[in-house]
Design a protein around this motif. Structure first.
Motif, PDB file in Angstrom:
ATOM      1  N   UNK A  25      39.839  36.643  43.047  1.00 11.11           N
ATOM      2  CA  UNK A  25      40.752  37.669  43.559  1.00 11.11           C
ATOM      3  C   UNK A  25      41.973  37.838  42.650  1.00 11.11           C
ATOM      4  N   UNK A  34      40.947  39.690  39.611  1.00 12.46           N
ATOM      5  CA  UNK A  34      40.822  41.140  39.844  1.00 12.46           C
ATOM      6  C   UNK A  34      42.201  41.787  39.782  1.00 12.46           C
ATOM      7  N   UNK A  35      43.160  41.168  40.449  1.00 12.45           N
ATOM      8  CA  UNK A  35      44.520  41.713  40.488  1.00 12.45           C
ATOM      9  C   UNK A  35      45.074  41.866  39.081  1.00 12.45           C
ATOM     10  N   UNK A  69      43.063  44.527  37.057  1.00 11.12           N
ATOM     11  CA  UNK A  69      43.245  45.897  37.556  1.00 11.12           C
ATOM     12  C   UNK A  69      44.455  46.536  36.881  1.00 11.12           C
ATOM     13  N   UNK A 127      37.004  43.565  36.202  1.00  9.22           N
ATOM     14  CA  UNK A 127      37.564  43.579  37.548  1.00  9.22           C
ATOM     15  C   UNK A 127      36.561  44.176  38.542  1.00  9.22           C
TER      16      UNK A 127
END
Lengths: 283, 314
Positions: free
Chosen positions: A235, A238-239, A242, A253
């Motif tokens: 997670x 991904x943050x 992104x 991502x």
């Protein structure tokens, strides 16, 4: 009979029914859009390297998120190790001995705790664990996630123990089995599959958490040297990707999002199917 | 009988352990409050109550360093209430559809699908909002809004993309499942005899819902909305990725803003000294705010019984 009035009332009725159907569609459409988009974008970026390789600087091919996958598993495992025993015992207390003021207070607190924003649990663990330890770690991240699991596990355990027929307890006690063994070996065992379902739902929830990890487990570009070290997670990765200006990192991502969504939805759906089977079987 | 005494001891021990573990939940809530107060004592003593109403936020060390939480409180309230305004009518519509209108075979799968919305992790809503919804809003929705409604202060300015509107729309999608699943349970708890009485008097389905079901469920539905609000206030990742993270107090939904949760996520990892304390105090405020709201909501909903869908935010 007032026919025009009747027609108007019928029309209003139809209009409202239509509006309710429309509202339901409005809610279903984003879900389909989000899932569809993730499958298309993520599927295109997914490769064996994603599961096997470490992140690489933007521009290099063959980057992966193996460390983040292992990191997420570690964090969720630690969260379970902290949160499940605590939640199950708290649930046992509420179900078996909780018919008093303390039980009411605990029940209320656990419900309120379910509403505490996840980022606040991150701040709390930062102040209590990260600052004294002097560094970010998987332990801190696991604790923050455990706090989010606790209310769910507690309340599920309580509800399921309450469903166990009293005749079972009485039968065990009549055989001279002490109360504590009755609770652990008879009552808890009977309710175990249901509690497992609750745990699976809680796991599904915390697997997707980002906010409490931002300053507890932080991130790590390589492998963590132990659970007392900063640890990568899908997670947080991904943050970060992104917000990256590089297209290959954005693609990573999306791939991570696909993996995450598949895991979370499979956990959710299997837990719900399990529940339905058990309920249908009991009827 | 020694055996009996050992058994009795085991029982007491077991009960004690269970009670200790259960009490930890209460202790944790208290310790959160204490630990956050401790960690934010620097700004607590420097600004006092002025922190909550302070409008300026400048974390750069030096003479101009100042911390005020009002822009973030404002941003949180604006995005949350906008999300509520979008989500409440839809959620109640879904609840009415599932509880009152839909035939059995549609009811279960629909409820299931709506609850899956709650299972999608927050960071993925952020990703989707940024790469998919943002371009759509910039190209189609924002120009139309500023063309037709641009005379209102709410739609002033040039839409830049990461703004209050984008964050609120995604927030609305995220709180839909909470409000609709709680509302659905509330509606189900309305006694059937009331429905039958209204229908027997010749009411149409809608008249029955409006005059009998909704008034009966009013306080429970209010609780459901407050629970949704609580969720929106604390939502972090999606908002952080979409709202722009610029402390401002504009009325326009085309302006970037920052919420209490988003500023913590955005600045805490790199914060030093007093800024750390200020961000922690914002966390304390957020904790207090959601605590009050949750207690209120539970009191309203509790008499209906157990809440569904507590698992799900991510």
């Amino acid at each position: 009979m007032d026919l025009a009035g009747y027609r108007r009332r019928r029309l209003v009725d139809l209009a409202v029914r239509g509006a309710c159907v429309a509202a339901t569609l409005v809610a279903v459409v984003p879900l389909v859009l989000i899932l569809g988009y993730i499958v298309v974008k993520g599927g295109a970026a997914l490769s064996p390297a994603f599961f096997l390789e470490l992140p690489k600087p933007a521009g290099e091919t063959g980057a992966g998120m193996a460390n983040a996958i292992v990191g997420t598993l570690t964090l969720v495992g630690l969260a379970c190790a902290f949160g499940v025993p605590l939640g199950v015992f708290a649930g046992i207390y509420l179900a078996e001995f909780g018919d008093n003021w303390l039980g009411t207070v605990i029940r209320f607190c656990s419900d309120v705790m379910a509403g505490v924003p996840s980022i606040v649990s991150g701040l709390f663990v930062y102040a209590l664990v990260v600052v004294p330890m002097g560094r970010n770690s998987a332990i801190a991240g696991g604790l923050a996630l455990a706090m989010l699991m606790l209310p769910t596990v507690t309340r599920t355990t309580e509800e399921l123990l309450k469903l166990v027929p009293n005749a079972l307890r009485e039968a065990a006690l009549a055989l001279g089995v002490p109360e504590w063994r009755t609770t652990l070996w008879v009552v808890l065992r009977t309710a175990a599959p249901g509690i497992a379902t609750g745990v699976v739902l809680a796991v599904a929830r915390v697997t997707g958490e980002t906010a409490p990890l931002l300053f507890t487990s932080l991130n790590n570009n390589g492998w963590a040297d132990g659970i007392d070290q900063p640890t990568a997670s899908l997670t947080v990765q991904i943050y970060q990707y992104a917000g990256s200006p590089f297209e290959d990192q954005q693609a990573q991502a999306w791939a991570a999002a696909l993996v995450l969504v598949v895991v979370v939805l499979v956990l959710n759906i299997s837990a719900r199917i399990l529940v339905r089977h058990r309920v249908a079987g009991a009827r | 009988m020694p055996g009996w005494r050992i058994g009795n001891l085991g029982d007491r021990l077991f009960r004690g352990i269970a009670a200790t573990f259960a009490t930890i939940i209460v202790v944790v809530l208290l310790v959160i409050a204490v630990a956050l107060t401790q960690a934010s004592r620097e700004t607590l003593s420097a600004y006092g109550f002025g922190f909550v109403v302070g409008q300026d936020w400048n974390p750069v060390e030096g003479a101009n360093e100042v911390y005020g939480a009002l822009p973030f409180v404002w941003g949180t309230l604006v995005t949350s209430f906008l999300a509520l305004a979008l989500a409440v009518p839809i959620s109640v519509g879904i609840a009415v559809f599932i509880a009152e209108l839909a035939p059995e075979w549609i009811r279960t799968p629909t409820g299931f699908v709506v609850e899956l919305l709650a299972a999608v992790p927050s960071v993925i809503y952020g990703l989707w909002g940024f790469f998919v919804l943002r371009p759509v809003l910039i190209e189609h929705v924002d120009p139309a809004l500023s063309r037709w409604l641009g005379f209102l202060p709410f739609f002033r300015g040039a839409p830049l993309g990461n703004d209050v509107l984008l964050a609120s729309v995604v927030l609305a999608i995220m709180i839909l499942p909470t409000i609709s699943s709680v509302s659905r349970e509330i509606l189900r708890a309305v006694p059937n005899t009331l429905r039958e009485a209204a229908l027997a008097l010749g009411a149409t389905k809608w008249e029955m819902i409006r005059s009998v079901v909704l008034p009966y469920a009013k306080s429970g539905l209010t609780g459901a909305v407050i629970l949704g609000l609580g969720r929106a206030l604390g939502e972090t990742m999606a908002v952080t990725m979409l709202v722009g993270n610029k402390p401002s107090m504009s009325l326009s939904v085309f302006e970037p803003a920052a919420t209490m949760a988003s500023i913590i996520a955005n600045q805490y990892p790199e914060a030093q000294g007093r800024q750390h304390s200020a961000l922690t105090e914002i966390g304390l405020l957020l904790f207090a705010l959601t605590l009050v709201l949750n207690i209120l909501a539970r009191l309203l909903v509790w008499r209906v019984g157990r809440l569904p869908g507590d698992a799900g935010r991510a």
